[in-house]
Write a protein that holds these residues in place. Structure first.
Motif, PDB file in Angstrom:
ATOM      1  N   ALA A   1      -5.548   1.219   9.905  1.00 14.47           N
ATOM      2  CA  ALA A   1      -5.468   1.024   8.806  1.00 14.47           C
ATOM      3  C   ALA A   1      -5.433   2.592   7.930  1.00 14.47           C
ATOM      4  N   CYS A   2      -4.596   2.476   6.975  1.00 12.40           N
ATOM      5  CA  CYS A   2      -4.525   3.853   6.265  1.00 12.40           C
ATOM      6  C   CYS A   2      -4.592   3.721   4.745  1.00 12.40           C
ATOM      7  N   GLY A   3      -5.558   2.686   4.288  1.00 11.17           N
ATOM      8  CA  GLY A   3      -5.786   2.429   2.933  1.00 11.17           C
ATOM      9  C   GLY A   3      -4.854   1.486   2.215  1.00 11.17           C
ATOM     10  N   THR A   4      -4.697   1.568   0.775  1.00  9.41           N
ATOM     11  CA  THR A   4      -4.125   0.522   0.210  1.00  9.41           C
ATOM     12  C   THR A   4      -2.730   1.162  -0.625  1.00  9.41           C
ATOM     13  N   MET A   5      -2.045   0.400  -1.248  1.00 11.19           N
ATOM     14  CA  MET A   5      -1.140   0.864  -2.183  1.00 11.19           C
ATOM     15  C   MET A   5      -1.014  -0.194  -3.204  1.00 11.19           C
ATOM     16  N   THR A   6      -1.124   0.355  -4.386  1.00 10.20           N
ATOM     17  CA  THR A   6      -1.105  -0.571  -5.459  1.00 10.20           C
ATOM     18  C   THR A   6      -0.089  -0.350  -6.471  1.00 10.20           C
ATOM     19  N   TYR A   7       0.690  -1.151  -7.154  1.00  8.41           N
ATOM     20  CA  TYR A   7       1.604  -1.140  -8.229  1.00  8.41           C
ATOM     21  C   TYR A   7       1.938  -2.342  -8.948  1.00  8.41           C
TER      22      TYR A   7
ATOM     23  N   PHE B   1      16.824  -0.913   0.415  1.00  4.88           N
ATOM     24  CA  PHE B   1      15.439  -1.584   0.742  1.00  4.88           C
ATOM     25  C   PHE B   1      14.666  -2.332  -0.345  1.00  4.88           C
ATOM     26  N   LYS B   2      14.084  -3.492  -0.099  1.00  9.21           N
ATOM     27  CA  LYS B   2      13.421  -4.276  -0.822  1.00  9.21           C
ATOM     28  C   LYS B   2      12.556  -3.028  -1.859  1.00  9.21           C
ATOM     29  N   PRO B   3      12.469  -3.388  -2.983  1.00  6.33           N
ATOM     30  CA  PRO B   3      11.827  -2.381  -3.737  1.00  6.33           C
ATOM     31  C   PRO B   3      10.398  -1.890  -3.288  1.00  6.33           C
ATOM     32  N   ASN B   4       9.542  -2.872  -3.109  1.00  7.57           N
ATOM     33  CA  ASN B   4       8.190  -2.668  -2.550  1.00  7.57           C
ATOM     34  C   ASN B   4       8.294  -1.912  -1.398  1.00  7.57           C
ATOM     35  N   CYS B   5       9.183  -2.232  -0.464  1.00  5.76           N
ATOM     36  CA  CYS B   5       9.134  -1.614   0.777  1.00  5.76           C
ATOM     37  C   CYS B   5       9.683  -0.174   0.832  1.00  5.76           C
ATOM     38  N   ALA B   6      10.578   0.205  -0.222  1.00  7.20           N
ATOM     39  CA  ALA B   6      10.788   1.609  -0.445  1.00  7.20           C
ATOM     40  C   ALA B   6       9.611   2.301  -0.851  1.00  7.20           C
ATOM     41  N   LEU B   7       8.850   1.643  -1.461  1.00 10.39           N
ATOM     42  CA  LEU B   7       7.622   2.235  -2.273  1.00 10.39           C
ATOM     43  C   LEU B   7       6.576   2.488  -0.854  1.00 10.39           C
ATOM     44  N   LEU B   8       6.346   1.468   0.068  1.00  7.69           N
ATOM     45  CA  LEU B   8       5.632   1.760   1.105  1.00  7.69           C
ATOM     46  C   LEU B   8       6.129   2.804   1.875  1.00  7.69           C
ATOM     47  N   LEU B   9       7.611   3.036   2.155  1.00  6.50           N
ATOM     48  CA  LEU B   9       8.067   4.079   2.965  1.00  6.50           C
ATOM     49  C   LEU B   9       7.806   5.387   2.350  1.00  6.50           C
ATOM     50  N   VAL B  10       7.954   5.629   0.952  1.00  6.01           N
ATOM     51  CA  VAL B  10       7.486   6.693   0.063  1.00  6.01           C
ATOM     52  C   VAL B  10       6.261   7.155   0.789  1.00  6.01           C
TER      53      VAL B  10
ATOM     54  N   MET C   1      18.329  -7.447   2.225  1.00  2.00           N
ATOM     55  CA  MET C   1      17.730  -6.054   2.251  1.00  2.00           C
ATOM     56  C   MET C   1      17.012  -5.647   3.124  1.00  2.00           C
ATOM     57  N   MET C   2      16.666  -4.276   3.272  1.00  2.00           N
ATOM     58  CA  MET C   2      15.949  -3.641   4.537  1.00  2.00           C
ATOM     59  C   MET C   2      14.439  -3.821   3.865  1.00  2.00           C
ATOM     60  N   ASP C   3      13.502  -3.805   4.994  1.00  2.00           N
ATOM     61  CA  ASP C   3      12.261  -4.253   4.982  1.00  2.00           C
ATOM     62  C   ASP C   3      11.371  -3.420   5.814  1.00  2.00           C
ATOM     63  N   ASN C   4      10.054  -3.572   5.677  1.00  2.00           N
ATOM     64  CA  ASN C   4       9.012  -2.830   6.416  1.00  2.00           C
ATOM     65  C   ASN C   4       8.691  -3.657   7.680  1.00  2.00           C
TER      66      ASN C   4
ATOM     67  N   TYR D   1      -2.467  -3.778   1.820  1.00  2.00           N
ATOM     68  CA  TYR D   1      -3.358  -3.002   2.678  1.00  2.00           C
ATOM     69  C   TYR D   1      -2.113  -2.235   3.640  1.00  2.00           C
ATOM     70  N   VAL D   2      -2.227  -1.057   4.061  1.00  2.00           N
ATOM     71  CA  VAL D   2      -1.282  -0.178   4.764  1.00  2.00           C
ATOM     72  C   VAL D   2      -1.722  -0.055   5.804  1.00  2.00           C
ATOM     73  N   TYR D   3      -0.766  -0.450   7.068  1.00  2.00           N
ATOM     74  CA  TYR D   3      -1.090  -0.041   8.276  1.00  2.00           C
ATOM     75  C   TYR D   3       0.131   0.751   9.134  1.00  2.00           C
ATOM     76  N   ASN D   4      -0.493   1.627   9.989  1.00  2.00           N
ATOM     77  CA  ASN D   4       0.668   2.358  10.931  1.00  2.00           C
ATOM     78  C   ASN D   4       0.699   1.745  12.336  1.00  2.00           C
ATOM     79  N   LEU D   5       1.548   1.721  13.233  1.00  2.00           N
ATOM     80  CA  LEU D   5       1.292   1.219  14.501  1.00  2.00           C
ATOM     81  C   LEU D   5       2.621   2.292  15.126  1.00  2.00           C
TER      82      LEU D   5
END
Lengths: 321, 321
Positions: B213-219, B279-288, B174-177, B240-244
């Motif tokens: 750092a851009c915050g967090t995601m919880t599910y 995408f792996k389910p939580n990676c899709a969520l991260l992209l959303v 599957m595709m990933d972050n 913990y969510v990051y952008n680069l």
């Protein structure tokens, strides 16, 4: 000398209604508020203070059930056509609120706005609209836009920060977000942003088109003295959040009587003013969110990071649009 | 041909545990899971599947109460010194899990990792640590980092997207972050990000230092077949969510056996792969979440916008670090 507020203090001041999944809060909640409902709709649309529910005149349009703690709006002769039903409920409610305003039944209606706010059902359908100043009486979810405009300078990022006029009904003299406004029935968030940016900050549409949507912020606020009107009214809010980077030289200026001026402040200056309690509570919360999203508030330095981020995006227990 | 997934479908696939403030969910919850507790601590630390609770051997260290649906860890002779108590509980639990692993009691322990994950109490204090592969047996909150690396090109923003190796235990192919990893006990999020960026994507520390750092995601995820191991295990997660932003020419490359390659995909290509369920389910969520934060998913085009944003930041009902 008052104590400096932490970021969590700022969250607690704005998102200050108990969480329903905490058992003690369930007790608090069920003992303190009536559930606002519409006849024929299963959802709870908001929370009503008992003193508000008790002040409403006995009438067939309002049913107060002290056992189930439900307070139900039952407009007679509602048409079966959905659009006509919305118009009918809105008109019945408007007549009722107008007479309550004239009778001075509720202090919060002294701030009458002549703006209609939407109330949605569980399928996101519009149920009816309600005069803006009455929304906290029924504790319905309200919607707005908040934008932080900033400029990159040789000293780093600076934020455009207005001071509210001393004549404002609510939170006079406090610091605010660059642009903020409420969404009326039928208005789209970006439309609202464009309108408010011109009205409040004299920013023209071609500049505001560069604003970036960044999500929403939701919180559940219980009004205190500074909000004016009755204390303890419920205000669950959903804000559409925008960023706008302004080139050096583009300067927001007060366009109406909302702000006295706009200051261009460093992140440190904004954070100091937040800690001193000088921001309107929900504007401080918006800035916490902005700082989290920009890596200015980070997990490594902020012990309450996880709680803060989660509470910036509270799931409200009412249907939303 | 399968139906294309909406953004809300992607949220529903990852954040798929019922919300406790929904009455029907309360019933579902209390009928289906045991509450995982530690003797002497008031908080519920996770949810345990009945088939898991029933498989555990009767022993003084584990108390299963079928009436209250509580499943309590009671290590004997816990020292009074807090740090020693943590070490003692961790050691007792490790011995227990090691014997369950050898007895092949739980399939999920076949993925034994030799990594310790933290379990926190209501005051954010560390209570004990637990072998990573066992975390879903007890339904405890786990913590991780996820980073999206992107490059601005003449064709617009493109995202660095790895494909998981066919040999991975979980979600092969599957595709990933760009970079993702779990936080062990004592590890700081940014430290973890630096370590994982080198291991998984060969990105050196001086490049990763620019991550924001851009915050967090919880599910709250309930494991299905694709996760391997028992179906129905609870996995409440905090990322913990990051952008680069990577300059053109800096290219992530597989550094271990996690990914087969990294593709540089346009936003449209990424969104298509998400809609196709690749995408792996939580990676899709991260992209959303990334697309919401960057104004790519907007309220004007996305009918489920408000629900999506709120659910990206679910408040978990367990104590967190």
């Amino acid at each position: 000398m008052t104590q400096r507020k932490t970021n969590l203090d700022l969250v607690n001041e704005c998102d200050n209604f108990p969480y329903p999944d905490i058992p003690f809060a369930q007790g608090l909640l069920s003992g303190s508020y009536f559930k606002f409902k519409l006849e024929g709709c299963i959802a709870v649309l908001g929370y009503v203070l008992p003193e508000v529910a008790e002040k409403l005149p006995a009438s067939p349009e309002w049913e107060r059930n002290n056992a189930s703690l439900e307070f139900t709006f039952k407009p007679a002769n509602t048409p079966s056509d959905p659009e006509e039903a919305v118009a009918h409920r809105t008109a019945v409610l408007a007549r009722f609120l107008q007479s309550a305003r004239e009778a001075k039944t509720f202090r919060v209606l002294n701030g009458w706005r002549n703006e209609l706010y939407p109330v949605y059902g569980p399928g996101r359908e519009l149920l009816f609209s309600m005069e803006r100043s009455a929304s906290a009486l029924f504790g319905i979810v309200t919607y707005g836009v908040h934008m932080t405009a900033y400029t990159q300078t040789a000293e780093g990022m600076k934020l455009w920060t207005p001071r509210r006029a001393p004549t404002k009904q609510t939170y006079p003299n406090m610091m605010d977000n660059t642009v903020a406004g409420g969404l009326s029935t039928g208005e789209k968030p970006f439309e609202c942003l464009v309108r408010e940016s011109m009205e409040e900050a004299s920013l023209p549409e071609d500049v505001v088109r560069n604003a970036q949507a960044c999500g929403t912020m939701t919180y559940f606020y219980v009004r205190d003295k500074r909000a004016g009107g009755e204390v303890g009214l419920c205000q669950p809010e959903c804000q559409y959040v925008y960023n706008l980077e302004l080139p050096e030289g583009v300067v927001p200026r007060p366009g109406d009587n909302e702000a006295v001026d706009f200051q261009l402040l460093t992140v440190k200056e904004v954070q100091s003013a937040m800690a001193e309690g000088r921001f309107k509570p929900n504007c401080a919360l918006l800035l916490v969110e902005f700082f989290v999203r920009h890596g200015i508030i980070r997990a490594e330095d902020e012990p309450d990071y996880l709680e803060i981020v989660s509470r910036l995006h509270r799931r409200l227990e009412f249907p939303m649009g």
